[in-house]
Write an enzyme that holds these catalytic residues in place. Structure first.
Site, PDB file in Angstrom:
ATOM      1  N   HIS A  62      24.945 -28.337  18.114  1.00 35.89           N
ATOM      2  CA  HIS A  62      24.605 -26.953  17.744  1.00 35.89           C
ATOM      3  C   HIS A  62      23.114 -26.812  17.511  1.00 35.89           C
ATOM      4  O   HIS A  62      22.419 -27.795  17.251  1.00 35.89           O
ATOM      5  CB  HIS A  62      25.342 -26.550  16.454  1.00 35.89           C
ATOM      6  CG  HIS A  62      24.916 -27.344  15.234  1.00 35.89           C
ATOM      7  ND1 HIS A  62      25.323 -28.635  14.997  1.00 35.89           N
ATOM      8  CD2 HIS A  62      24.110 -27.013  14.192  1.00 35.89           C
ATOM      9  CE1 HIS A  62      24.798 -29.075  13.866  1.00 35.89           C
ATOM     10  NE2 HIS A  62      24.047 -28.107  13.354  1.00 35.89           N
ATOM     11  N   ASP A  75      20.834 -24.553  14.778  1.00 34.56           N
ATOM     12  CA  ASP A  75      21.155 -23.912  13.502  1.00 34.56           C
ATOM     13  C   ASP A  75      21.092 -22.397  13.615  1.00 34.56           C
ATOM     14  O   ASP A  75      20.146 -21.839  14.185  1.00 34.56           O
ATOM     15  CB  ASP A  75      20.177 -24.391  12.415  1.00 34.56           C
ATOM     16  CG  ASP A  75      20.416 -25.840  12.033  1.00 34.56           C
ATOM     17  OD1 ASP A  75      21.553 -26.320  12.193  1.00 34.56           O
ATOM     18  OD2 ASP A  75      19.454 -26.505  11.591  1.00 34.56           O
ATOM     19  N   HIS A 128      21.442 -30.383  17.867  1.00 35.46           N
ATOM     20  CA  HIS A 128      21.611 -31.647  17.156  1.00 35.46           C
ATOM     21  C   HIS A 128      23.061 -31.839  16.745  1.00 35.46           C
ATOM     22  O   HIS A 128      23.856 -30.894  16.730  1.00 35.46           O
ATOM     23  CB  HIS A 128      20.655 -31.739  15.958  1.00 35.46           C
ATOM     24  CG  HIS A 128      20.750 -30.576  15.022  1.00 35.46           C
ATOM     25  ND1 HIS A 128      20.160 -29.360  15.265  1.00 35.46           N
ATOM     26  CD2 HIS A 128      21.378 -30.451  13.825  1.00 35.46           C
ATOM     27  CE1 HIS A 128      20.405 -28.533  14.266  1.00 35.46           C
ATOM     28  NE2 HIS A 128      21.151 -29.158  13.394  1.00 35.46           N
ATOM     29  N   ARG A 171      17.480 -29.540   3.675  1.00 37.47           N
ATOM     30  CA  ARG A 171      16.953 -28.920   4.902  1.00 37.47           C
ATOM     31  C   ARG A 171      16.241 -27.605   4.591  1.00 37.47           C
ATOM     32  O   ARG A 171      16.826 -26.702   3.993  1.00 37.47           O
ATOM     33  CB  ARG A 171      18.104 -28.638   5.872  1.00 37.47           C
ATOM     34  CG  ARG A 171      17.620 -28.082   7.221  1.00 37.47           C
ATOM     35  CD  ARG A 171      18.784 -27.692   8.118  1.00 37.47           C
ATOM     36  NE  ARG A 171      19.464 -26.522   7.612  1.00 37.47           N
ATOM     37  CZ  ARG A 171      20.720 -26.189   7.921  1.00 37.47           C
ATOM     38  NH1 ARG A 171      21.435 -26.946   8.709  1.00 37.47           N
ATOM     39  NH2 ARG A 171      21.262 -25.091   7.420  1.00 37.47           N
TER      40      ARG A 171
HETATM   41  C1  SIN Z   1      22.040 -29.979  10.378  1.00 34.44           C
HETATM   42  O1  SIN Z   1      22.998 -29.922  11.138  1.00 34.44           O
HETATM   43  O2  SIN Z   1      21.225 -29.051  10.297  1.00 34.44           O
HETATM   44  C2  SIN Z   1      21.831 -31.210   9.506  1.00 34.44           C
HETATM   45  C3  SIN Z   1      21.704 -32.455  10.301  1.00 34.44           C
HETATM   46  C4  SIN Z   1      21.908 -33.706   9.486  1.00 34.44           C
HETATM   47  O3  SIN Z   1      22.422 -33.630   8.379  1.00 34.44           O
HETATM   48  O4  SIN Z   1      21.547 -34.783   9.984  1.00 34.44           O
END
Ligand code: SIN
Length: 280
Positions: free
Chosen positions: A96, A98, A256, A271
């Site tokens: 995905h 974000d 990611h 994040r």
């Molecule tokens: C996310 O999906 O934004 C987080 C990625 C992660 O926790 O490595």
């Protein structure tokens, strides 16, 4: 500052810079921004920074955004706490970008590792420009003007009660985005469907569909084919986290996937998601 590419496709490790300092030095920040456009994901090991420095660095890219389901640090709005310790369930183990369900999905993010398992809990990023570039020509033509719907309801909402899920869907109604977006800074074409995508909005035209069977399976097969391109290893980089690592990604040109393979070990990430613009 030393910038070393990690794979031919995507990602570079950056050494010799403290991100707290970078937030205070416009020249250093400009070098990081340029490197981000080139490599799409930047990896910084061993960053001894505070939450305030994390927020300050991310804010150099633009304003930050909270998340409707995942809470933020109470003292640092915009710093979303992705903490996994009490349940095996994860939302992040899908390909995905974000906030595809937002009218203006995130421009990027700055993710800091607070705590991670000794083994497991890696994250994969994918170069979605290359994923588009290497599509067969006839598929590129077929999808050039397609648009697709994205929703938070069927992803984050799926584990909620029906009432809570419907409320989430009302507060954040499905959005429509181009299937191929143009990167606003580099002009690159990006394959722009991911796990928040539910269906094409304009697949069914007289040219494309003569019978119902052309429509339903045809659209689903095409969408699944496009979604599957993110899983191609040649487009990917995989990062094995250590506490203190910080990763910055361009959310407009990448996807990611955070692996959910470490239960019951805890994993805590913070994040800072950066507000994006409306894709075209
Ligand atoms: C996310 O999906 O934004 C987080 C990625 C992660 O926790 O490595």
């Amino acid at each position: 500052m030393n910038i070393r590419p990690i794979t031919p496709a995507i990602g570079a490790q950056v050494d010799g810079v403290h991100l707290g300092e970078a937030a205070r030095n416009p020249d250093t920040f400009a070098q990081i921004r340029t490197a981000l456009l080139k490599h799409k994901v930047l990896f910084f090991r061993g960053q001894d920074i505070t939450r305030a420095e994390h927020v300050a660095f991310a804010t150099c890219f633009g304003p930050l955004e909270d998340h409707p389901v995942v809470g933020s640090d109470p003292e640092h709005p915009g710093l979303v706490r992705i903490y996994r310790s009490d349940s095996k369930h994860s939302y992040e183990n899908t390909y995905h970008c974000d906030g595809l369900w937002r009218p203006a999905p995130a421009m990027g993010a700055v993710l800091r590792c607070i705590e991670c398992p000794e083994i497991g809990g890696d994250t994969i990023w994918v170069n979605m420009v290359q994923a588009h570039e290497e599509l067969p020509e006839e598929i590129k033509q077929k999808i050039a003007n397609l648009r697709a719907k994205a929703s938070i309801e069927h992803s984050f909402g799926a584990v909620m009660t029906p009432e809570a899920r419907r409320k989430l869907g009302q507060d954040h109604p499905p959005q429509e985005h181009p299937v191929v977006r143009t990167h606003p800074e580099t002009g690159e074409k990006v394959l722009y469907v991911g796990s928040f995508t539910t269906h094409f909005a304009n697949y069914s035209t007289p040219d494309n569909v003569r019978h119902g069977i052309d429509k339903t399976p045809g659209a689903a097969l095409l969408l699944n084919y496009l979604l599957s391109r993110a899983t191609i290893p040649e487009y990917q980089v995989r990062w094995s986290w250590q506490p203190g690592d910080v990763v910055v990604w361009d959310n407009r040109s990448t996807q990611h996937y955070a692996l959910n393979d470490y239960w019951p070990a805890p994993r805590k990430m913070e994040r800072a998601g950066i507000v994006g613009d409306v894709p075209y």
